[in-house]
Design a protein around this motif. Sequence first.
Motif, mmCIF file in Angstrom:
data_model
loop_
_atom_site.group_PDB
_atom_site.id
_atom_site.type_symbol
_atom_site.label_atom_id
_atom_site.label_comp_id
_atom_site.label_asym_id
_atom_site.label_seq_id
_atom_site.Cartn_x
_atom_site.Cartn_y
_atom_site.Cartn_z
ATOM 1 N N UNK A 135 0.830 -1.211 0.000
ATOM 2 C CA UNK A 135 0.000 0.000 0.000
ATOM 3 C C UNK A 135 0.863 1.261 0.000
ATOM 4 N N UNK A 136 1.894 1.276 0.846
ATOM 5 C CA UNK A 136 2.786 2.441 0.923
ATOM 6 C C UNK A 136 3.558 2.616 -0.381
ATOM 7 N N UNK A 137 4.052 1.501 -0.945
ATOM 8 C CA UNK A 137 4.841 1.556 -2.186
ATOM 9 C C UNK A 137 4.007 2.092 -3.346
ATOM 10 N N UNK A 138 2.765 1.635 -3.446
ATOM 11 C CA UNK A 138 1.905 2.114 -4.533
ATOM 12 C C UNK A 138 1.630 3.602 -4.389
ATOM 13 N N UNK A 139 1.423 4.040 -3.166
ATOM 14 C CA UNK A 139 1.145 5.461 -2.912
ATOM 15 C C UNK A 139 2.385 6.320 -3.152
ATOM 16 N N UNK B 28 6.828 -4.244 -7.452
ATOM 17 C CA UNK B 28 6.878 -5.558 -8.096
ATOM 18 C C UNK B 28 7.416 -6.623 -7.173
ATOM 19 N N UNK B 29 8.439 -6.259 -6.390
ATOM 20 C CA UNK B 29 9.045 -7.231 -5.479
ATOM 21 C C UNK B 29 8.057 -7.660 -4.395
ATOM 22 N N UNK B 30 7.282 -6.705 -3.881
ATOM 23 C CA UNK B 30 6.296 -7.044 -2.854
ATOM 24 C C UNK B 30 5.178 -7.910 -3.432
ATOM 25 N N UNK B 31 4.811 -7.657 -4.689
ATOM 26 C CA UNK B 31 3.812 -8.511 -5.338
ATOM 27 C C UNK B 31 4.293 -9.959 -5.391
ATOM 28 N N UNK C 151 6.624 -10.346 -11.832
ATOM 29 C CA UNK C 151 7.673 -10.777 -12.759
ATOM 30 C C UNK C 151 7.781 -9.807 -13.929
ATOM 31 N N UNK C 152 6.641 -9.352 -14.429
ATOM 32 C CA UNK C 152 6.650 -8.415 -15.554
ATOM 33 C C UNK C 152 7.322 -7.098 -15.170
ATOM 34 N N UNK C 153 7.062 -6.633 -13.942
ATOM 35 C CA UNK C 153 7.691 -5.398 -13.465
ATOM 36 C C UNK C 153 9.201 -5.600 -13.305
ATOM 37 N N UNK C 154 9.583 -6.739 -12.729
ATOM 38 C CA UNK C 154 11.004 -7.033 -12.539
ATOM 39 C C UNK C 154 11.723 -7.118 -13.881
ATOM 40 N N UNK D 82 18.394 -11.420 -9.403
ATOM 41 C CA UNK D 82 17.106 -11.373 -8.707
ATOM 42 C C UNK D 82 16.010 -12.107 -9.467
ATOM 43 N N UNK D 83 16.235 -12.312 -10.762
ATOM 44 C CA UNK D 83 15.214 -12.956 -11.583
ATOM 45 C C UNK D 83 15.115 -14.451 -11.282
ATOM 46 N N UNK D 84 16.169 -15.019 -10.699
ATOM 47 C CA UNK D 84 16.200 -16.453 -10.412
ATOM 48 C C UNK D 84 15.096 -16.851 -9.437
#
Length: 934
Positions: free
Chosen positions: A306-310, A320-323, A347-350, A360-362
């Motif tokens: 919530x904080x990241x989106x805001x 993306x990482x939190x998702x 994954x799409x955001x990363x 990090x993609x691993x």
Amino acid sequence: MKRKCILLALLFILIFQNSLLSQDWKTLYDSSDVYWYRGQYLTSIYWLEKALPIAQNTFRKDKKDSTYLVTLYDLGLCYKYAGDFPKSEAYFKKVIQTVKRDLGGNNKDYALFLNGLADVYALQTKYYDAEQTRFQAINFEKRRDSTSLNYSVALRGLAKLYTNLGAYRKAEKYFFKSLEVLNKSNELNDLDLGSCLANIAKFYDDIGLFEKGIDYGIKAKDIFEALDPPSYSDYATVLNNLAAAYSHIKDNEKAEELNIKATNLRRKYLGENHILYGLSLHNLGSLYMSMGSYVNAEKKLLEALKIEKHSVGDRHIYYGRSLMKLAHLYKILGETKKANTLNRQGVEILKSNFGDQHPNFTTALLISINIEIALGNIDKADLIFSKLLENMTSQTDNYFPFLSETEKTKFYARIKRYFEIFNSFSVKRIDYNPSILQTVYDYQLQTKGILLNSVRKVRNTILNSEDSLTIRKYRSWEYHRNRLAKLHQSVRPNKDLLDSLENEANILEKELSAKSEDFAGVSNKKNYTWEDVRDRLQTGEAAIELIRFREYDFDSLAHFTDTIYYAALIVKPETRNQPELVLIKNGNDLENKYFENYRGAILDKQYEYESYEQYWIPLKQKLKGIKRVYLSPDGIYHQINLNTLSNGNTGKSLINETDIRIVTSTKDLLDPAIDKDLDKTAILFGNPGFEINLISRANIVKDQKLNHLKQYYSLDLERSEILEPLPGSQKEVELISSMLSDNGWKTEIFTKENALEESIKNIESPRVLHIATHGFFKENTNNKNKGMLEGNPLLNSGLMFSGAGYSIKNASSDSLLNSEIEDGILTAYEAMNLHLDNTDLVVLSACETGLGKVENGEGVYGLQRAFKVAGAKSIVMSLWKVNDKITQELMIDFYRNWSKLRNKYKAFKKAQLRIKQKYKHPYFWGAFIMTGTN
């Protein structure tokens, strides 16, 4: 007079007006600052954009006024943190253009502005632009003041870029260059030093060197705790990163303590809407997940999201990482569809931020695999595994060249689990996709013995490079490594000297590793396939890759079970589509119950037939018509001699049924053959004078005029251990020498007082090296000296030379501790430094020389590994204690056969069969095994 008064009045009004404008800018700027520190970047931008025209107007009149440049730079920062990268880029470019146009590119903060632009380039994956901009900043500061803080910051910025790109070799170089500049700077302050150390700590944590990351993290933490006034935001970052490192080594209690402290600091000083507070919540949620506290994990992660989106929007990497973390959590909780939706978004955001080759993609790919399997989409999981393995291979290719052996070991320990997971997936997948076995075999060829091969590659490439400076560096590193072995086994180690030597040796080793990669070029990077192995086989031959792996359960928790499997991948000349698979599911029993039975029967000289049924019959069923097998063992198969297994139906031993040849990897079959007529030289050691004292040995060394660097190495053996003389071994080497001489060989013998450790360290690549002496292997060591070699299994096995008995009894005497004369105990760690690059065969005619610590996929860490690193092509060694007289017979017969047959394997097998005729039980004839290719 009146005109003068009017001019003065106008001047006063102008000054007063500028003052008001300046005051208005400061008020607006201060307002933006308030919201900046709260993490409310959009509101901060609102006040900055109001302040911008005022600052611009002032700058037009006074180019020395910095408010315009500051405002532009801060707008760039705010838009960056708000996730609007194009606008951020525009403002950074504007401030840079202004400095170039109006100030001739001359401003003390020019590098700072360039670094800001480089940051936002990197966030948009414009990596080439980011790198070039970093270099502009570095070159500017280097010309202006190569000891400035800005120069250090610019170097650190480039290091961070390379870290994010996974170019860790370059990253480390620039991190330490930054630290070097910082320590020389007159502007040095604790805040910058702490930040630099914290960046280095994060770097080491990123590449899996967690203990090293913790060491630097603690140094940074201590600095920030002593700051006055404190920098709470930076301190919280250090705590979060240190917590992550502790969680990686499973110290969850310490990790939770540090994470909670960081979260509370950010909430108190930054507010609950700040992006960094959200980051702390994400870290805490991730930790709770690893601890199995799923309710707390979900709560913290949803708050963070919530904080990241805001704060930064729904395209930012943090979001993306939190998702993806939430997706992983919901997968564990069984909410698979929900997990799939969130993971795909993440994954799409990363991927859009970093591409699909980033480390990090691993993790993202593994989560995707688990979700697809849970949904029943096995074909999709199969495709994703291909991407994951490509990512792993890319990481290995990129990182290995700049790491020392210790660091390579730790790095590979972190990533090899992915190959193990793939193996577990593959054996369950073959009914639907048999060709997956091709991939399993090919990756086995790439990864089996990868650490051993890497060490050998560095050595061989450098010593064959004809680069005298690099070769001298390599010899210097060998010297450092020998001194380290001495200090680590010393009764009274010098801790300061130990730390200093370890640091010097590590730096040297990484330089050499990188240099060897430069020498090797592209030609040495060919990846062989199972088809290459197949094409080398003759009719009636087979190659077997044995693979040990744990079963991976792709259930909600997605974890390794306690079940151990062995997979045998079999290739024959007629194999066409893919290797054949034999899956042995009772690996736990093979490693415990059946091995104890096998070992007990051997030592008790009893016959048993179950081992044949368990270890060999599953393979034999696929080997009809096969006379010779090239077998690359793994796990428990390193600890048994297959030739000694007895067939209960026929009463015959396996040595009478099949010609089994042990290799490190079946890729060894592709090595070029050794010229049989090359250099017939043999050096033989036997019957050392174990009780010769220090003074006598010193005189012998002097007489032999050995002009190389000498070191003493003390091993922590029990003082009560007695080294019995070995007169039979003297007869052994004398007879072998005579026999070889009669066949045109040039031989040299070292016995009694001349069988010195110095002597073996001074030899140069004989065709044959034969050592007949006592060997030792200790399961555990009492070595308490901390450092690179702590727990190194290569210190726990070795060979005894002249003076070894005296050294064991007098381990703590000052004369021995301070002596430069060797102690007569050659550990496997030291044996790696022997010069055996053109040595065809090493014969270790001693007890238990084949034992050591078994590392799955890497082989045995002991004498056999050491002599392979030193360059030996083939090795003869023993798995249990052997009778001196029978050993002598076996060895003499072997050399007699070899001189006639000119084939090591055939000669050795014939010698064993002759001993078997006299002494039926495998205990007598089966202790020794030969590894390597002919």
